[in-house]
Design a protein around this motif. Structure first.
Motif, PDB file in Angstrom:
ATOM      1  N   TYR A 155       5.334  -3.976   4.079  1.00  0.00           N
ATOM      2  CA  TYR A 155       4.136  -3.324   5.065  1.00  0.00           C
ATOM      3  C   TYR A 155       4.730  -2.477   6.055  1.00  0.00           C
ATOM      4  N   HIS A 215       1.984  -1.053  -6.807  1.00  0.00           N
ATOM      5  CA  HIS A 215       0.887  -1.440  -6.027  1.00  0.00           C
ATOM      6  C   HIS A 215      -0.253  -2.431  -6.625  1.00  0.00           C
ATOM      7  N   SER A 230       4.080   2.160   2.428  1.00  0.00           N
ATOM      8  CA  SER A 230       4.600   0.691   2.850  1.00  0.00           C
ATOM      9  C   SER A 230       6.165   0.936   2.949  1.00  0.00           C
ATOM     10  N   SER A 236      -8.211  -8.359  -2.959  1.00  0.00           N
ATOM     11  CA  SER A 236      -8.484  -6.849  -2.955  1.00  0.00           C
ATOM     12  C   SER A 236      -8.686  -6.561  -4.560  1.00  0.00           C
ATOM     13  N   LEU A 264      -4.065  -8.448  -0.134  1.00  0.00           N
ATOM     14  CA  LEU A 264      -3.655  -7.640  -1.472  1.00  0.00           C
ATOM     15  C   LEU A 264      -4.269  -8.347  -2.663  1.00  0.00           C
ATOM     16  N   SER A 316      -6.510   0.886   8.668  1.00  0.00           N
ATOM     17  CA  SER A 316      -5.458   1.766   8.097  1.00  0.00           C
ATOM     18  C   SER A 316      -4.052   1.174   8.401  1.00  0.00           C
ATOM     19  N   GLU A 347       0.942  -1.139  -0.029  1.00  0.00           N
ATOM     20  CA  GLU A 347      -0.136  -0.003   0.062  1.00  0.00           C
ATOM     21  C   GLU A 347       0.812   1.288  -0.139  1.00  0.00           C
ATOM     22  N   SER A 348       0.274   2.456  -0.225  1.00  0.00           N
ATOM     23  CA  SER A 348       1.177   3.630  -0.164  1.00  0.00           C
ATOM     24  C   SER A 348       1.521   3.755   1.181  1.00  0.00           C
TER      25      SER A 348
END
Length: 342
Positions: free
Chosen positions: A233, A217, A47, A261, A258, A279, A44-45
């Protein structure tokens, strides 16, 4: 180079000093990249993917960011962390190239495309202006720019987003670097152009035998271009292995999240995607135990208290999760996980 390893990162720790406190962006990252290999770093952004890449290129802003620990060995003999600025200038652009995230803002709007490509050739390879122009025309043709000789004299605003990204690739590859870092190179492009850029990178890797680190991502991109995958992460590597290991036998719940999704072509289109709830933690005050524990449906008491070490699953496949401990309860991974994406 030992075992043909071109990049060997060990126990890398990078922090940023902000008004709110120390941001622990990278917390002990370790992985290797072999010559001619493509490795994808996913997560994710926030990480730590881009910070890892910027550390390798020595682009962390001085006075704000700091490498607090670890080594970044390039070709087995050069520790990027310890090189002087002058020594790093000789490597950056000539032996290492980088494709930045947004082609619309990464090119200099006041310089012609030709000047932006020849700049590195003249500096690093000591080519004459004429020889640099000839090489620039050649590399523009190699990356699929039509009529390259005429386009050398044009400015970035004359090019579409996809063509600008090709120019960025041309600049990064102009000096035949041994290592190419691509930071989300397809993010700002539409799907058709994304596929063209990925095909181009694969083709160039075969032709030039360049090692690639792909920051992304998008697991579809990973399946398309990479042989190895590093899942990050909260500033740490939580799983590492081949594409087959991570896609078909993922062992960390974050990797499961991940994969769940992302849409899959072999599933019913009416099935909803499953997001990862919650989050990422604050990197100013990261949690004591496993950083993913607060979002993990399988978290145990030990996860909150102690950070798990990496367990070897098989070969180069490792995962940092307490569920891999022999004494942990048996957990079946979600049925949606374990097939190829995209």
């Amino acid at each position: 180079m030992k075992d043909n390893v071109i990049l060997d990162i060990k126990d890398l720790v990078v922090s940023f000093h902000t008004y709110a406190g120390e941001v622990q962006a990278i917390r002990g990252v370790t992985f290797k990249l072999k010559k001619g290999e493509a490795l994808a770093i996913v997560g994710e952004s926030g990480s730590g993917k881009s910070v890892t890449a910027q550390t390798v290129m020595r682009l962390i802003p001085a006075g704000i960011g700091k490498v607090k620990n670890g080594t970044v060995m390039f070709e087995g003999t050069k520790d990027i962390v310890k090189l002087s600025d002058k020594e790093m200038e000789q490597i950056r652009g000539s032996e290492m190239g980088m494709i930045f995230q947004d082609p619309m803002t990464s090119l200099n709007p006041t310089m012609t495309i030709g000047d932006q490509i020849t700049e590195g050739l003249i500096k690093h390879q000591r080519l004459s202006k004429q020889a640099a122009n000839e090489r620039a025309i050649e590399i523009l043709g190699l990356v699929g720019i039509p009529n390259p000789k005429a386009r050398m004299k044009q400015y970035p605003h004359h090019f579409s987003g996809g063509m600008r990204q090709r120019v960025m690739i041309a600049i990064a590859l102009a000096c035949n670097p041994k290592l190419l870092i691509a930071d989300e190179p397809t993010t700002a492009l539409d799907v058709t152009i994304q596929a063209q850029i990925l095909d181009l990178l694969k083709d160039l890797q075969k032709k030039l035998d360049t090692s690639i680190i792909m920051i992304t991502h998008d697991l579809g991109v990973v399946a398309e271009i990479a042989q190895k995958v590093v899942v990050m992460y909260a500033g740490k590597v939580v799983e590492h292995g081949t594409v087959e290991d991570v896609f078909y036998n993922p062992r960390h719940p974050y990797t499961w999240g991940l994969l769940r999704s992302m849409p899959r072509i072999d599933s019913d289109s009416s099935e909803p995607l499953v997001p990862i709830e919650g989050s990422p933690p604050s990197m100013i005050n990261p949690p004591k135990g496993c950083a993913f524990a607060a979002r993990c449906p399988y978290a145990m008491k030990v996860c909150l208290e102690h950070d798990p070490a990496h367990t070897v699953i098989s070969g180069e496949h490792t995962a940092a999760c307490w569920l891999t401990d022999p004494n942990a309860p048996k957990v079946e991974r979600p049925v949606e996980v374990g097939g190829r994406v995209g």
